[in-house]
Enzyme design. Structure first.
Site, short mmCIF file in Angstrom:
data_model
loop_
_atom_site.label_atom_id
_atom_site.label_comp_id
_atom_site.label_asym_id
_atom_site.label_seq_id
_atom_site.Cartn_x
_atom_site.Cartn_y
_atom_site.Cartn_z
N GLY A 25 0.84 -1.30 -0.10
CA GLY A 25 0.00 -0.01 -0.23
C GLY A 25 0.72 1.31 0.24
O GLY A 25 0.31 2.15 0.25
N SER A 26 2.12 1.07 -0.24
CA SER A 26 2.84 2.39 -0.14
C SER A 26 2.61 3.37 -1.22
O SER A 26 2.35 4.71 -0.96
CB SER A 26 4.50 2.23 -0.35
OG SER A 26 4.95 1.68 -1.73
N ASN A 27 2.11 2.90 -2.50
CA ASN A 27 1.65 3.78 -3.68
C ASN A 27 0.37 4.34 -3.17
O ASN A 27 0.08 5.53 -3.55
CB ASN A 27 1.58 3.08 -4.92
CG ASN A 27 3.02 3.04 -5.41
OD1 ASN A 27 3.61 4.01 -6.20
ND2 ASN A 27 3.76 1.64 -5.38
N LEU A 53 -6.72 -9.43 -12.58
CA LEU A 53 -7.20 -8.83 -13.76
C LEU A 53 -8.64 -8.26 -13.64
O LEU A 53 -9.34 -8.87 -12.90
CB LEU A 53 -7.61 -10.14 -14.67
CG LEU A 53 -7.59 -9.90 -16.25
CD1 LEU A 53 -6.36 -8.95 -16.70
CD2 LEU A 53 -7.52 -11.35 -16.99
N ASN A 98 -3.36 1.62 -14.31
CA ASN A 98 -2.39 0.93 -13.38
C ASN A 98 -0.92 1.34 -13.41
O ASN A 98 -0.58 2.03 -14.63
CB ASN A 98 -2.32 -0.53 -14.08
CG ASN A 98 -1.52 -1.77 -13.42
OD1 ASN A 98 -1.63 -1.63 -11.96
ND2 ASN A 98 -1.02 -2.35 -14.13
N HIS A 148 2.96 -0.29 -13.35
CA HIS A 148 3.64 -1.62 -13.68
C HIS A 148 5.19 -1.29 -13.36
O HIS A 148 5.76 -0.28 -13.97
CB HIS A 148 3.25 -2.16 -14.88
CG HIS A 148 4.09 -3.56 -15.10
ND1 HIS A 148 3.50 -4.69 -14.63
CD2 HIS A 148 5.06 -3.94 -15.54
CE1 HIS A 148 4.37 -5.47 -14.82
NE2 HIS A 148 5.25 -5.24 -15.32
N ASP A 181 -1.32 -5.82 -18.47
CA ASP A 181 -0.32 -4.96 -18.83
C ASP A 181 -0.32 -4.38 -20.29
O ASP A 181 0.59 -4.27 -20.93
CB ASP A 181 0.89 -5.56 -18.57
CG ASP A 181 0.93 -5.77 -17.12
OD1 ASP A 181 0.54 -5.16 -16.35
OD2 ASP A 181 1.39 -6.84 -16.87
N GLU A 234 8.16 5.33 -8.68
CA GLU A 234 6.60 5.07 -8.58
C GLU A 234 5.96 6.41 -7.57
O GLU A 234 5.03 7.13 -7.86
CB GLU A 234 6.46 3.85 -8.05
CG GLU A 234 6.56 2.92 -8.84
CD GLU A 234 6.06 1.27 -8.52
OE1 GLU A 234 5.67 0.54 -9.16
OE2 GLU A 234 6.09 1.02 -7.21
C1 GAR Z 1 4.31 -1.87 -7.23
O1 GAR Z 1 5.65 -1.71 -7.24
C2 GAR Z 1 3.45 -1.88 -8.32
O2 GAR Z 1 4.13 -1.42 -9.60
C3 GAR Z 1 3.22 -3.41 -8.52
O3 GAR Z 1 3.21 -3.86 -7.05
C4 GAR Z 1 3.56 -2.74 -6.24
C5 GAR Z 1 2.88 -2.43 -5.06
O4 GAR Z 1 3.74 -1.97 -3.96
N1 GAR Z 1 2.49 -3.84 -9.42
C6 GAR Z 1 2.28 -4.86 -10.04
O5 GAR Z 1 3.32 -5.65 -10.09
C7 GAR Z 1 1.25 -5.18 -10.79
N2 GAR Z 1 1.47 -5.70 -12.16
P1 GAR Z 1 3.02 -0.97 -2.86
O6 GAR Z 1 1.81 -2.13 -2.48
O7 GAR Z 1 3.84 -0.78 -2.12
O8 GAR Z 1 2.21 0.23 -3.54
#
Ligand code: GAR
Length: 193
Positions: free
Chosen positions: A12-14, A92, A107, A109, A150, A179
């Protein structure tokens, strides 16, 4: 008022960066955080951390509800969601949901698509593949979501170098910096289109 639904099932950091970015913006509302994983870090952050501070409701759903009913689509429509933001959401999106929100689902990636995308390419698997392929750069791709993993139209990319000595964890760290730096701003750009 523009309304965002965040979908996340990782740490959940993003999601947290995006919520913080809009916290003082009176014309953007993070209306909910949706997840399929009650044990995900994002749920803890949403219930006890940023989500609680910002009063963001949490919506948890299971696979059957997501794929076999229209309940999630209807809920998003009833809440007049303008943009669905996937931030570490690994399932998906069902085609009915994609069709109900054309060009309104994005999204992030953790690689430079079209390389290192597709089913099973998420999180650390991506960074391991990048290092195994001796890539000299990696980065992030923010894209519209369609019915395939993707493959939607690319909105934004940013890259970082991958050194011969870098481990997958090193690459993950560099990618995460990108990100957190770019995703909230790109969300804002897309929202204002
Ligand atoms: C992120 O790096 C995002 O790009 C990736 O999951 C991570 C979630 O990090 N997404 C994918 O791989 C989608 N195919 P977070 O939970 O710390 O935000």
């Amino acid at each position: 008022m523009k309304r965002i639904a965040l979908f996340a099932s990782g740490s959940g950091s993003n999601a947290e960066k995006i919520a913080a970015y809009f916290a003082d913006n009176t014309s953007v509302d993070i209306s909910l955080i949706a997840s399929n994983n009650p044990k995900a870090g994002v749920i803890d952050r949403a219930r006890r951390g940023f989500g609680r501070r910002l009063h963001i409701p949490v919506l948890l759903f299971d696979r059957a509800t997501f794929y076999d009913t229209d309940r999630i689509t209807q809920l998003l429509q009833n809440q007049h969601i303008d943009l669905i933001v996937l931030a570490g959401f690994m399932w998906l999106m069902p085609s009915k949901l994609v069709q109900a929100f054309p060009n309104k689902i994005i999204n992030i990636h953790p690689a430079l698509l079209p390389k290192f995308g597709g089913k099973g390419m998420y999180g650390h698997f991506v960074h391991e593949a990048v290092v195994a392929a001796n890539e000299t750069e990696s980065g992030i791709t923010i894209h519209y979501v369609n019915e395939h993993y993707d493959e939607g139209q690319i909105i934004f990319q940013a890259s970082c170098p991958v050194l011969p000595t870098d481990t997958p964890e090193d690459v993950a760290q560099k990618v995460q910096v990108l990100e957190h730096l770019h995703y909230p701003k790109v969300v804002e750009d897309v929202l204002m289109r």
